[in-house]
Design a protein around this motif. Structure first.
Motif, PDB file in Angstrom:
ATOM      1  N   ILE A  11      -1.664  -9.192   5.685  1.00 19.91           N
ATOM      2  CA  ILE A  11      -1.824  -8.474   4.476  1.00 19.91           C
ATOM      3  C   ILE A  11      -1.049  -7.201   4.530  1.00 19.91           C
ATOM      4  N   ASP A  12       0.030  -7.160   3.705  1.00 23.22           N
ATOM      5  CA  ASP A  12       0.630  -5.943   3.463  1.00 23.22           C
ATOM      6  C   ASP A  12      -0.130  -4.782   2.491  1.00 23.22           C
ATOM      7  N   LYS A  13       0.709  -3.855   2.828  1.00 26.50           N
ATOM      8  CA  LYS A  13       0.041  -2.414   1.695  1.00 26.50           C
ATOM      9  C   LYS A  13      -0.232  -2.768   0.369  1.00 26.50           C
ATOM     10  N   GLU A  14       0.626  -3.966  -0.104  1.00 26.12           N
ATOM     11  CA  GLU A  14       0.570  -4.110  -1.695  1.00 26.12           C
ATOM     12  C   GLU A  14      -0.565  -5.366  -2.033  1.00 26.12           C
ATOM     13  N   GLY A  15      -1.185  -5.677  -0.562  1.00 26.25           N
ATOM     14  CA  GLY A  15      -2.037  -6.681  -0.741  1.00 26.25           C
ATOM     15  C   GLY A  15      -1.715  -8.225  -0.444  1.00 26.25           C
ATOM     16  N   GLU A  16      -0.277  -8.319  -0.582  1.00 25.89           N
ATOM     17  CA  GLU A  16       0.491  -9.642  -0.548  1.00 25.89           C
ATOM     18  C   GLU A  16      -0.022 -10.190   0.840  1.00 25.89           C
ATOM     19  N   GLU A  38       6.399  -4.038   8.335  1.00 26.33           N
ATOM     20  CA  GLU A  38       6.010  -2.809   9.181  1.00 26.33           C
ATOM     21  C   GLU A  38       4.766  -2.646   9.541  1.00 26.33           C
ATOM     22  N   MET A  39       4.295  -2.326  10.789  1.00 24.53           N
ATOM     23  CA  MET A  39       2.828  -2.424  11.138  1.00 24.53           C
ATOM     24  C   MET A  39       2.671  -1.513  12.209  1.00 24.53           C
ATOM     25  N   GLU A  40       1.201  -1.124  12.048  1.00 26.15           N
ATOM     26  CA  GLU A  40       0.310  -0.742  12.992  1.00 26.15           C
ATOM     27  C   GLU A  40      -0.812  -1.843  12.691  1.00 26.15           C
ATOM     28  N   VAL A  41      -1.453  -2.323  13.584  1.00 28.01           N
ATOM     29  CA  VAL A  41      -2.405  -3.285  13.311  1.00 28.01           C
ATOM     30  C   VAL A  41      -3.854  -2.799  13.097  1.00 28.01           C
ATOM     31  N   GLU A  42      -4.605  -3.313  11.887  1.00 27.93           N
ATOM     32  CA  GLU A  42      -5.874  -3.183  11.791  1.00 27.93           C
ATOM     33  C   GLU A  42      -6.607  -4.358  11.552  1.00 27.93           C
ATOM     34  N   ASP A  44      -9.046  -7.066  10.899  1.00 27.39           N
ATOM     35  CA  ASP A  44     -10.341  -7.090   9.935  1.00 27.39           C
ATOM     36  C   ASP A  44     -11.110  -8.221  10.322  1.00 27.39           C
ATOM     37  N   GLU A  45     -10.936  -9.167  11.120  1.00 24.12           N
ATOM     38  CA  GLU A  45     -11.526 -10.233  11.372  1.00 24.12           C
ATOM     39  C   GLU A  45     -11.454 -10.442  12.800  1.00 24.12           C
ATOM     40  N   VAL A  88      -4.759 -10.075   9.542  1.00 24.41           N
ATOM     41  CA  VAL A  88      -4.508  -8.766  10.008  1.00 24.41           C
ATOM     42  C   VAL A  88      -3.914  -8.030   8.676  1.00 24.41           C
ATOM     43  N   LYS A  89      -4.768  -6.616   8.474  1.00 28.57           N
ATOM     44  CA  LYS A  89      -4.469  -5.953   7.329  1.00 28.57           C
ATOM     45  C   LYS A  89      -3.390  -4.784   7.952  1.00 28.57           C
ATOM     46  N   LEU A  90      -2.318  -4.776   7.090  1.00 26.62           N
ATOM     47  CA  LEU A  90      -1.430  -3.605   7.633  1.00 26.62           C
ATOM     48  C   LEU A  90      -1.650  -2.501   6.757  1.00 26.62           C
ATOM     49  N   PRO A  91      -1.715  -1.524   7.398  1.00 30.91           N
ATOM     50  CA  PRO A  91      -1.876  -0.194   6.700  1.00 30.91           C
ATOM     51  C   PRO A  91      -1.028   0.281   5.636  1.00 30.91           C
ATOM     52  N   SER A  92      -1.348   1.272   4.768  1.00 26.92           N
ATOM     53  CA  SER A  92      -0.255   1.503   3.801  1.00 26.92           C
ATOM     54  C   SER A  92       0.677   2.636   4.186  1.00 26.92           C
ATOM     55  N   MET A  93       0.282   3.062   5.261  1.00 27.28           N
ATOM     56  CA  MET A  93       1.369   4.225   5.905  1.00 27.28           C
ATOM     57  C   MET A  93       1.573   3.978   7.368  1.00 27.28           C
ATOM     58  N   THR A  94       2.806   4.248   8.109  1.00 28.53           N
ATOM     59  CA  THR A  94       2.639   4.335   9.594  1.00 28.53           C
ATOM     60  C   THR A  94       3.363   5.462   9.987  1.00 28.53           C
ATOM     61  N   ARG A  95       3.151   5.638  11.324  1.00 28.76           N
ATOM     62  CA  ARG A  95       4.037   6.730  12.122  1.00 28.76           C
ATOM     63  C   ARG A  95       5.006   6.152  12.946  1.00 28.76           C
ATOM     64  N   ASN A  96       5.233   4.998  12.851  1.00 29.82           N
ATOM     65  CA  ASN A  96       6.335   4.344  13.629  1.00 29.82           C
ATOM     66  C   ASN A  96       7.499   4.914  13.438  1.00 29.82           C
ATOM     67  N   LEU A  97       8.323   5.319  14.489  1.00 28.03           N
ATOM     68  CA  LEU A  97       9.766   5.715  14.306  1.00 28.03           C
ATOM     69  C   LEU A  97      10.418   4.711  15.110  1.00 28.03           C
ATOM     70  N   GLN A  98      11.696   4.303  14.294  1.00 28.04           N
ATOM     71  CA  GLN A  98      12.709   3.457  14.954  1.00 28.04           C
ATOM     72  C   GLN A  98      14.027   3.901  14.776  1.00 28.04           C
ATOM     73  N   ALA A  99      15.153   3.473  15.351  1.00 28.78           N
ATOM     74  CA  ALA A  99      16.308   4.048  15.100  1.00 28.78           C
ATOM     75  C   ALA A  99      16.780   3.691  13.677  1.00 28.78           C
ATOM     76  N   SER A 100      16.383   2.553  13.035  1.00 25.19           N
ATOM     77  CA  SER A 100      16.590   2.325  11.693  1.00 25.19           C
ATOM     78  C   SER A 100      16.321   3.208  10.640  1.00 25.19           C
ATOM     79  N   ASP A 101      15.338   4.055  11.174  1.00 20.16           N
ATOM     80  CA  ASP A 101      14.660   5.027  10.099  1.00 20.16           C
ATOM     81  C   ASP A 101      15.594   6.398  10.089  1.00 20.16           C
ATOM     82  N   PHE A 102      16.557   6.409  10.791  1.00 20.77           N
ATOM     83  CA  PHE A 102      17.489   7.626  10.808  1.00 20.77           C
ATOM     84  C   PHE A 102      18.685   7.291  10.003  1.00 20.77           C
ATOM     85  N   SER A 103      19.224   8.244   9.329  1.00 21.26           N
ATOM     86  CA  SER A 103      20.567   7.978   8.413  1.00 21.26           C
ATOM     87  C   SER A 103      21.543   7.763   9.600  1.00 21.26           C
TER      88      SER A 103
END
Length: 108
Positions: A11-16, A38-42, A44-45, A88-103
């Motif tokens: 379940i993504d941050k938009e509830g989809e 995108e994920m850090e896992v929460e 809920d069941e 699995v509910k995905l959080p609204s924000m993450t602190r994951n850093l990946q190479a693709s996050d950088f310009s």
């Protein structure tokens, strides 16, 4: 011999909801990344059916944004018959850093 497929719903941050058939032993992080979620896992069941997080996982979870009592690292949760149907509910924000996050990073 028939291969039994397991089911997991993210379940993504938009509830989809995103439903997938996965194999025994697949971990949640690999499943999510293969689907560009995108994920850090929460979880809920079915939390009680998962092995307890070890000290290393707990140390990493201490760095997570929006931590809850049932938060887990996706790479540590492997699918099995007991977790069939996991949601699995995905959080609204993450602190994951990946190479693709950088310009300037190139996608391979």
């Amino acid at each position: 011999m028939m291969i039994y497929r397991l089911h997991v719903t993210f379940i993504d941050k938009e509830g989809e909801e995103h439903k997938f058939e996965v194999a025994n032993g697949d971990n949640l992080l690999d499943i999510a990344q293969s689907q560009d979620l995108e994920m850090e896992v929460e979880s809920d069941e079915m939390y009680e059916k998962m092995p307890e997080p070890d000290d290393d996982e707990n140390d990493m979870l201490d760095l997570a944004f929006g931590l809850t009592e049932t938060s887990r690292l996706g790479c540590q949760v492997k699918m099995n018959k007991e977790l069939d149907g996991l949601r699995v509910k995905l959080p609204s924000m993450t602190r994951n850093l990946q190479a693709s996050d950088f310009s300037g990073a190139k996608k391979s």
